[in-house]
Each structure stands twice: as C-alpha cells, then as structure tokens.
Design a protein around this motif. Structure first.
Motif, PDB file in Angstrom:
ATOM      1  N   VAL A 134      23.320  14.341   0.429  1.00  0.00           N
ATOM      2  CA  VAL A 134      23.489  12.891   0.513  1.00  0.00           C
ATOM      3  C   VAL A 134      22.144  12.265   0.854  1.00  0.00           C
ATOM      4  N   GLU A 135      21.688  11.333   0.019  1.00  0.00           N
ATOM      5  CA  GLU A 135      20.442  10.599   0.250  1.00  0.00           C
ATOM      6  C   GLU A 135      20.801   9.168   0.621  1.00  0.00           C
ATOM      7  N   ALA A 136      20.567   8.801   1.876  1.00  0.00           N
ATOM      8  CA  ALA A 136      20.932   7.467   2.358  1.00  0.00           C
ATOM      9  C   ALA A 136      19.779   6.806   3.100  1.00  0.00           C
ATOM     10  N   ALA A 137      18.561   7.239   2.838  1.00  0.00           N
ATOM     11  CA  ALA A 137      17.403   6.736   3.566  1.00  0.00           C
ATOM     12  C   ALA A 137      17.058   5.307   3.172  1.00  0.00           C
ATOM     13  N   LEU A 138      16.481   4.577   4.121  1.00  0.00           N
ATOM     14  CA  LEU A 138      15.957   3.229   3.883  1.00  0.00           C
ATOM     15  C   LEU A 138      14.439   3.282   4.044  1.00  0.00           C
ATOM     16  N   VAL A 139      13.703   2.821   3.033  1.00  0.00           N
ATOM     17  CA  VAL A 139      12.238   2.862   3.071  1.00  0.00           C
ATOM     18  C   VAL A 139      11.677   1.504   2.674  1.00  0.00           C
ATOM     19  N   ALA A 140      10.969   0.862   3.591  1.00  0.00           N
ATOM     20  CA  ALA A 140      10.246  -0.380   3.307  1.00  0.00           C
ATOM     21  C   ALA A 140       8.764  -0.050   3.277  1.00  0.00           C
ATOM     22  N   ASP A 141       8.113  -0.282   2.129  1.00  0.00           N
ATOM     23  CA  ASP A 141       6.730   0.146   1.925  1.00  0.00           C
ATOM     24  C   ASP A 141       5.901  -1.015   1.392  1.00  0.00           C
ATOM     25  N   VAL A 142       4.773  -1.315   2.050  1.00  0.00           N
ATOM     26  CA  VAL A 142       3.881  -2.384   1.574  1.00  0.00           C
ATOM     27  C   VAL A 142       2.440  -1.926   1.613  1.00  0.00           C
ATOM     28  N   GLN A 143       1.654  -2.417   0.648  1.00  0.00           N
ATOM     29  CA  GLN A 143       0.230  -2.144   0.603  1.00  0.00           C
ATOM     30  C   GLN A 143      -0.484  -3.398   0.117  1.00  0.00           C
ATOM     31  N   ALA A 144      -1.514  -3.801   0.846  1.00  0.00           N
ATOM     32  CA  ALA A 144      -2.301  -4.980   0.488  1.00  0.00           C
ATOM     33  C   ALA A 144      -3.783  -4.626   0.546  1.00  0.00           C
ATOM     34  N   ILE A 145      -4.528  -4.986  -0.507  1.00  0.00           N
ATOM     35  CA  ILE A 145      -5.954  -4.681  -0.604  1.00  0.00           C
ATOM     36  C   ILE A 145      -6.684  -5.923  -1.105  1.00  0.00           C
ATOM     37  N   GLY A 146      -7.858  -6.186  -0.543  1.00  0.00           N
ATOM     38  CA  GLY A 146      -8.656  -7.315  -0.997  1.00  0.00           C
ATOM     39  C   GLY A 146      -9.410  -6.993  -2.276  1.00  0.00           C
ATOM     40  N   ILE A 147     -10.337  -6.025  -2.219  1.00  0.00           N
ATOM     41  CA  ILE A 147     -11.110  -5.567  -3.380  1.00  0.00           C
ATOM     42  C   ILE A 147     -10.980  -4.057  -3.484  1.00  0.00           C
ATOM     43  N   ASP A 148     -10.691  -3.583  -4.694  1.00  0.00           N
ATOM     44  CA  ASP A 148     -10.510  -2.160  -4.934  1.00  0.00           C
ATOM     45  C   ASP A 148     -11.356  -1.762  -6.140  1.00  0.00           C
ATOM     46  N   GLY A 149     -12.325  -0.860  -5.941  1.00  0.00           N
ATOM     47  CA  GLY A 149     -13.192  -0.463  -7.043  1.00  0.00           C
ATOM     48  C   GLY A 149     -12.518   0.384  -8.082  1.00  0.00           C
ATOM     49  N   GLY A 150     -11.513   1.175  -7.694  1.00  0.00           N
ATOM     50  CA  GLY A 150     -10.851   2.057  -8.641  1.00  0.00           C
ATOM     51  C   GLY A 150     -11.656   3.322  -8.872  1.00  0.00           C
ATOM     52  N   GLU A 151     -11.521   3.909 -10.056  1.00  0.00           N
ATOM     53  CA  GLU A 151     -12.249   5.131 -10.385  1.00  0.00           C
ATOM     54  C   GLU A 151     -13.687   4.846 -10.777  1.00  0.00           C
ATOM     55  N   GLY A 152     -14.537   5.893 -10.693  1.00  0.00           N
ATOM     56  CA  GLY A 152     -15.918   5.760 -11.128  1.00  0.00           C
ATOM     57  C   GLY A 152     -16.848   5.339 -10.007  1.00  0.00           C
ATOM     58  N   ASP A 153     -18.143   5.338 -10.327  1.00  0.00           N
ATOM     59  CA  ASP A 153     -19.177   4.940  -9.367  1.00  0.00           C
ATOM     60  C   ASP A 153     -19.344   3.427  -9.426  1.00  0.00           C
ATOM     61  N   ASP A 154     -18.827   2.741  -8.412  1.00  0.00           N
ATOM     62  CA  ASP A 154     -18.784   1.277  -8.417  1.00  0.00           C
ATOM     63  C   ASP A 154     -19.755   0.685  -7.404  1.00  0.00           C
TER      64      ASP A 154
END
Length: 372
Positions: A178-198
């Motif tokens: 039985v899976e009855a879990a409650l998950v509240a998940d948030v993520q906030a970022i101002g500037i994100d370079g992502g992949e590579g040499d930025d």
C-alpha cells in the motif's frame, strides 16, 4: 505567460476481487515558459518585464476501496507546476536580462474527504492513494552548451506546494503493498547555467523563495501480513532554493549584488494510530512507515544541482528528455519503452520511486517474494 491546470476528482466507491484492477487517479500538470531558445546558438535579450506563472490544482473527493484476492487500485493524486523565464535551450547561447523577470509556480492538492481502504485476504495486491504536489521555478536557464548569462535587471523566483488530506484509514490482511505517502516538493532557482562550461555574471538583485507544506489531520492503519507486506503512509515536505547555480561543467560565476534566498518546509500529522502484525507464515514481515519529515535547503551561490536533484527535476518537468546525466530510472524507462512494455512520451519524468510504483501497478514489475 501563464499556464493553469485544475483537476476535479469524483467520489469513488469500489469493490474489486480476483485480478481486477481500477485506475481512478487524478492528475493536474501546468508548464509555462516565457522565452524558449530551443536548439541552435541563440542570443536572448530581455529589456522589459517577463512574467511567467504556472498553477496546478487537484481536488479529489472521497475514496472507498474494498479489495479481495489479487485486486489492485490506483487512487493517487498528482499536481505538477513548472515556470521558466528565459531558456537558452541547446547549444551555445547568450542570455542577457536588463529588465524584470518574475516566475512563480504553485502546486496544490486539497482532499477534504475521507480515504477508506480495506483489503481482505489480498495476495500480491497493490493500492496507491499517494499524493504528490511538485512545483519548480527558474528565472534564467542556460540549457546545454557553453552559455554566457548576464543579469543587469531583477529576478524573482518563487515556488509553492501544498497538500492537505482530512482523514485516511487503511485496514489490510494478506500479502500486499500500500502506497499512501504524501510528498510536497518545491524548487526555486534564480539563474541556472545548466550543462557545459558556462559564464554567469550577476549585477543586480535576485530574490528566491520556496515553501512546501503537507498536512494530514487523522491517520489510522492496521496491517496483518501473511508474507512480505508494506504500508507507506509517510508525510514529507521538501523545499530547495538557490540564487545562482552553475550546473554541470567548469563554470565561472561572478556576483556583484545582493541575493536573497529562503526555503521553508512544514509537515503536520494529527491523530495517528498504527498497528502491524505478522501471522501464519514464520517468514512474514509487516512494515508500516508513517514518520513525518521536513527538509529545507537554501543557498545563495551553491552546488544544489551538483548532486542531481535539481537537474533531474528541471530536465523532467521543463525540457525534452535527456539520458546523458540523470538517474538510472530514466534509463530503465527508456529501455522498457524501447521493447514496448512501458508506454511513455518522456522518460525523464520518471523518478525511481514513481517508476517502480507505476510499473508495479501495470504488472510490469512483480512484488518481491522469498525464495526460501
């Protein structure tokens, strides 16, 4: 730019037996992007106001499930919201902000009616009444490639998720999950370079905030196991916030102004009654997980995404699928989709837990059993 999704459930009263299965899940998903560079080397300049809002809300009603034999049911609820201001996309991009970027995402689930699940002599049955609310906001995202990002304006990035469940009750006898879990998940970022040499340079103010809350007023669970059985009724809130993230690669980050970052996670469980018992089989085990947890992480200029958390979330929610640097679950989902046993249009959306739960509901993965 605005995206909004609202899903309303309906009262469910089901009785299932033998190998019957039923899907009564509720899903709301909203993704919004201000400027998307897509592929190719782009130059994106924002001299004005860019406002991006994504809102996802789900309102399930009462659920009553009575299962017998090997019956299974999916009564899960999901609300997902993603807001992205400026997106460089693939290849080497130049992104310059001289105006104002305001991104906001919100995911909410309100279940104001009781959830009542009864399983009798269930062998291999599975029930999922879990709730997940996920929200993510990113002001500027470089994407893949060697990007140059400059911020001369202001960036405000906020994300909020909220879950409330009035009452749930589980009574189970047999060999089941039985899976009855409650998950509240948030993520906030101002500037994100992502992949590579930025190369990221900030000359102005960045304000980032994330709030995650999960509330369940009353929980009652009784599990009698005749073999390996489990019931997960945990309540979790996770809030992550970061001003500037370089991402993967050899990045150069220069900051000349103030960065304000806050992260708040709240979890509340009211009355809780739990019992677990193993009978008949000396190897039987009954496992009940119900502990509340809250995690909040805030960094001004950090490596929040270096561990894969933010990158995986961002890739899965806001971008095309990418199998170069993510969790093993994406590879498994891609392989199963390739051989035709698992249908999905975006393998990067699948976290390990969600993939396992879904494939078990679909009968692709089997419940573990003791060999001797």
């Amino acid at each position: 730019t605005e995206a909004e999704a609202t899903a309303f459930g309906f009262a469910v009263d089901l009785s299932l037996s033998r190998d019957a299965g039923e899907d009564v899940s509720v899903t709301a998903s909203a993704d919004a992007t201000g400027v998307d560079g897509n592929g190719g080397g782009d130059t994106i300049t924002n001299p004005s106001v860019t406002t991006v809002t994504a809102t996802a809300r789900a309102f399930p009603e009462a659920i009553t499930l009575n299962l017998f034999d090997a019956a299974s049911a999916n009564g899960s609820v999901q609300a997902t919201a993603g807001a992205l201001g400026l997106d460089g996309g693939a290849d080497d991009d130049t992104v310059i902000n001289t105006g104002t970027i305001d991104v906001d995402s919100e995911a909410r689930v309100h279940q104001d009616f009781a959830v009542d699940v009864t399983l009798v002599d269930v062998t291999g049955g599975q029930v999922d009444t879990s709730i997940e609310a996920s929200a993510m906001s990113v002001g500027i995202f470089g994407g893949s490639g060697q990007d140059g990002i400059e911020n001369h304006g202001t960036i405000e990035s906020t994300a909020t998720s909220f879950i409330s469940r009035t009452e749930d009750s589980y009574s189970a006898v047999g060999n089941l999950a039985v899976e009855a879990a409650l998950v509240a998940d948030v993520q906030a970022i101002g500037i994100d370079g992502g992949e590579g040499d930025d190369a990221i340079t900030n000359f102005s103010t960045i304000t980032v905030g994330s709030i995650a809350s999960a509330v369940v007023n009353e929980t009652s669970s009784s599990l009698v196991a005749t073999d390996i059985s489990s019931l997960d009724a945990g309540v979790t809130s996770q809030a992550f916030a970061s001003g500037i993230e370089g991402g993967s690669g050899d990045d150069t980050i220069t900051n000349h102004n103030l960065i304000g970052v806050t992260a708040t996670a709240d979890t509340f469980m009211g009355t809780m009654i739990m019992s677990a018992l193993s009978i008949d089989n000396p190897l039987a085990t009954a496992s009940v997980a119900s502990a509340p947890s809250a995690v909040a992480v805030a960094t001004g200029i950090g490596a929040f995404r270096a561990g894969g958390i933010g990158w995986s979330w961002l890739e899965s929610k806001l971008r095309r699928q990418d199998l170069t640097s993510l969790f093993c679950s994406e590879y498994c989902a891609a392989a199963h989709a390739h051989v035709g046993v698992f249908r999905t249009d975006h393998v990067s959306r699948w976290s390990p837990n969600r993939l396992v739960r879904t494939e078990r509901r679909r009968g692709i993965l089997l419940k573990p059993w003791r060999l001797k």
